[in-house]
Design an enzyme around this catalytic site. Structure first.
Site, mmCIF file in Angstrom:
data_model
loop_
_atom_site.group_PDB
_atom_site.id
_atom_site.type_symbol
_atom_site.label_atom_id
_atom_site.label_comp_id
_atom_site.label_asym_id
_atom_site.label_seq_id
_atom_site.Cartn_x
_atom_site.Cartn_y
_atom_site.Cartn_z
ATOM 1 N N ARG A 1 0.813 -1.083 0.046
ATOM 2 C CA ARG A 1 0.050 -0.020 -0.094
ATOM 3 C C ARG A 1 0.701 1.345 -0.020
ATOM 4 O O ARG A 1 2.161 1.144 0.131
ATOM 5 C CB ARG A 1 -0.950 -0.103 1.151
ATOM 6 C CG ARG A 1 -0.202 -0.311 2.554
ATOM 7 C CD ARG A 1 -0.750 0.427 3.807
ATOM 8 N NE ARG A 1 -0.610 1.844 3.762
ATOM 9 C CZ ARG A 1 0.832 2.297 3.857
ATOM 10 N NH1 ARG A 1 1.967 1.781 4.078
ATOM 11 N NH2 ARG A 1 0.726 3.682 3.763
ATOM 12 N N GLY A 2 0.285 2.404 -0.044
ATOM 13 C CA GLY A 2 1.010 3.627 -0.231
ATOM 14 C C GLY A 2 1.187 3.813 -1.603
ATOM 15 O O GLY A 2 1.501 3.084 -2.634
ATOM 16 N N ARG B 1 -7.259 -0.160 -6.983
ATOM 17 C CA ARG B 1 -7.526 1.024 -5.923
ATOM 18 C C ARG B 1 -7.528 2.143 -6.761
ATOM 19 O O ARG B 1 -6.804 2.496 -7.833
ATOM 20 C CB ARG B 1 -6.317 1.117 -5.251
ATOM 21 C CG ARG B 1 -6.249 0.088 -4.069
ATOM 22 C CD ARG B 1 -5.472 0.133 -2.978
ATOM 23 N NE ARG B 1 -6.171 1.118 -1.968
ATOM 24 C CZ ARG B 1 -5.563 1.746 -0.864
ATOM 25 N NH1 ARG B 1 -4.293 1.382 -0.671
ATOM 26 N NH2 ARG B 1 -6.307 2.271 0.095
ATOM 27 N N GLN C 1 -2.800 2.557 9.911
ATOM 28 C CA GLN C 1 -1.476 2.597 9.380
ATOM 29 C C GLN C 1 -0.342 3.307 10.088
ATOM 30 O O GLN C 1 0.783 2.991 10.228
ATOM 31 C CB GLN C 1 -1.389 3.456 8.037
ATOM 32 C CG GLN C 1 -2.062 2.469 6.899
ATOM 33 C CD GLN C 1 -3.629 2.829 6.729
ATOM 34 O OE1 GLN C 1 -4.305 3.270 7.712
ATOM 35 N NE2 GLN C 1 -4.155 2.710 5.456
ATOM 36 N N ASP D 1 -1.722 10.794 -2.195
ATOM 37 C CA ASP D 1 -2.425 9.973 -3.199
ATOM 38 C C ASP D 1 -2.330 10.647 -4.510
ATOM 39 O O ASP D 1 -2.098 9.944 -5.567
ATOM 40 C CB ASP D 1 -3.230 9.330 -2.830
ATOM 41 C CG ASP D 1 -3.039 8.297 -1.614
ATOM 42 O OD1 ASP D 1 -2.488 8.594 -0.571
ATOM 43 O OD2 ASP D 1 -2.615 6.998 -1.936
ATOM 44 N N ASN E 1 -5.205 12.592 0.341
ATOM 45 C CA ASN E 1 -4.360 11.728 1.239
ATOM 46 C C ASN E 1 -5.182 11.179 1.995
ATOM 47 O O ASN E 1 -6.560 11.297 2.163
ATOM 48 C CB ASN E 1 -3.391 12.735 1.845
ATOM 49 C CG ASN E 1 -2.087 11.693 2.613
ATOM 50 O OD1 ASN E 1 -1.689 10.716 1.888
ATOM 51 N ND2 ASN E 1 -2.139 11.964 3.813
ATOM 52 N N LYS E 2 -4.726 10.225 2.653
ATOM 53 C CA LYS E 2 -5.569 9.313 4.053
ATOM 54 C C LYS E 2 -6.577 10.160 4.462
ATOM 55 O O LYS E 2 -6.347 11.250 5.182
ATOM 56 C CB LYS E 2 -4.598 8.527 4.938
ATOM 57 C CG LYS E 2 -5.346 7.797 5.885
ATOM 58 C CD LYS E 2 -6.016 6.569 5.213
ATOM 59 C CE LYS E 2 -5.239 5.784 4.137
ATOM 60 N NZ LYS E 2 -6.660 4.939 3.452
HETATM 61 O O1 MRU Z 1 -4.731 3.457 1.923
HETATM 62 P P1 MRU Z 1 -3.126 3.674 1.780
HETATM 63 O O2 MRU Z 1 -2.592 3.015 3.236
HETATM 64 O O3 MRU Z 1 -2.605 2.919 0.750
HETATM 65 O O4 MRU Z 1 -2.790 5.134 1.920
HETATM 66 C C1 MRU Z 1 -1.604 5.784 2.158
HETATM 67 C C2 MRU Z 1 -1.829 7.145 2.143
HETATM 68 O O5 MRU Z 1 -2.694 7.796 2.194
HETATM 69 C C3 MRU Z 1 -0.386 7.729 2.124
HETATM 70 O O6 MRU Z 1 -0.346 9.068 2.984
HETATM 71 C C4 MRU Z 1 -0.042 8.203 0.640
HETATM 72 O O7 MRU Z 1 -0.076 6.867 -0.153
HETATM 73 C C5 MRU Z 1 1.438 8.784 0.565
HETATM 74 S S1 MRU Z 1 2.561 7.334 0.564
HETATM 75 C C6 MRU Z 1 4.412 8.005 0.520
#
Ligand code: MRU
Length: 342
Positions: free
Chosen positions: A45-46, A88, A193, A234, A244-245
């Site tokens: 993920r990320g 995703r 996370q 993201d 972002n998250k």
């Molecule tokens: O749902 P996730 O865990 O994939 O979300 C990740 C995030 O929101 C991170 O902050 C983002 O991808 C930046 S990673 C360098």
């Protein structure tokens, strides 16, 4: 620290992030369907890491296509890309990586050559993310002063980038410069996370970390216990709005209210100039069970309505600077982003 993603003997090996911090389990992904599932289930993920994994997934998928007919090969490869593209929707790095792989397949040559070229391109995309995250981290570290308390959300470290990290990369680089830091990490419900991954990563790096629940952030900001906020991204729209998250927007509003600089760190592979504003960014809606359960234990009554958007959008006017490998940019984002991302 085990690598988030590794290409070993023409196979893909990942560190299964769904099992951290309890277990450091490495998983071999034998084919593109495995890669797609691992992305969907967030074992990898990320945003940047998703892009890298998808590129390797396409390379794997190509190896398994047995036809000797070039048109048929491209048709089957297209199916591989389609499957990975539906894992995703929010992180644009996924689509950028797929597009770059698609261009390789379109160049021509015989099938064995294309298969080789796809592996080489996936490795290149991975290497570029490593270099970009290292560079942006070094640039971003200039914003960090000795003694800073930094709040970060979710996980934007090596795990999320298959490289050095973005928000955590900046923190690591500042630490390497000898600065004393205290990192405050929000747990990041629903999938934790922050609590599971960021604390684990920072512990490995020997960086002091304080874990708080998401709802404590305002309290600490108001108490003047936070000097800046740094998060990853993201997708960054052309006007500088950032997805972002989920929970990032709340932190940005709180930071503005409390006069705390709010920074976004991301490689240029996260910039999407095709979208004029954050309103156009697709927001992933995930399984309600992630909200009603924690690690398989139900925490809410059954048969209730649940919403689970995985990301939110922070408008650009809340963002003090966006840290990229091509420089730290500030308003007017619409001009600066166009300069660095085209
Ligand atoms: O749902 P996730 O865990 O994939 O979300 C990740 C995030 O929101 C991170 O902050 C983002 O991808 C930046 S990673 C360098």
């Amino acid at each position: 620290m085990p690598k988030a993603i590794e290409w070993l003997d023409d196979k893909l090996r990942i560190l299964d992030q769904s099992k951290l911090p309890w277990e450091q389990a490495l998983a071999n992904l034998a084919n593109y369907q495995d890669v797609a599932l691992a992305i969907k289930e967030m074992r990898i993920r990320g945003a940047p890491a998703i892009g890298v994994a998808a590129a390797y997934g396409i390379a794997l998928g190509a190896q398994d296509i047995k036809t000797t007919d070039a048109d048929n090969f491209r048709k089957q490869l297209n199916q591989v890309m389609q499957t990975l593209a539906t894992t995703r929707p929010t992180a644009v790095n996924l689509f950028q990586a797929i597009n770059r792989m698609r261009k390789i397949a379109a160049i021509g040559g015989n099938i064995p050559e294309i298969k080789e070229a796809l592996i080489a391109k996936a490795k290149q995309i991975h290497q570029e993310e490593i270099e970009a995250t290292k560079r942006l981290s070094q640039l971003g570290a200039e914003l960090i002063q000795d003694g800073f308390a930094i709040l970060t959300h979710c996980n934007a470290g090596s795990l999320a980038t298959a490289g050095y990290g973005t928000a955590l990369g900046v923190i690591k680089a500042a630490k390497e410069q000898g600065k004393q830091l205290n990192i405050i990490v929000t747990e990041t419900r629903p999938l934790l996370q922050g609590a599971r991954l960021t604390t684990w990563e920072l512990k490995q790096e020997g960086i002091p970390v304080t874990l708080i629940t998401d709802s404590m952030a305002g309290y600490f900001m108001h108490q003047k216990k936070i000097d800046c906020v740094i998060v990853g991204a993201d997708r960054i729209a052309a006007n500088g709005d950032v997805a972002n998250k989920i929970g990032t927007y709340t932190l940005a509003v709180l930071a503005k209210e409390n006069d705390i600089p709010f920074y976004v760190a991301a490689p240029t592979s996260t910039i999407d100039l095709s979208l004029s504003s954050g309103a156009e960014i697709p927001i992933e809606e995930r399984d309600p069970d992630e909200v009603t359960h924690i690690q398989g234990i139900r925490i809410a009554p059954g048969e209730i309505d649940v919403a689970n958007p995985a990301f939110d959008v922070t408008p650009h006017n809340y963002i003090a600077a966006i840290i990229t490998e091509r420089g730290i940019i500030r308003e007017p984002y619409i001009e600066r982003l166009r300069e660095i991302a085209t």
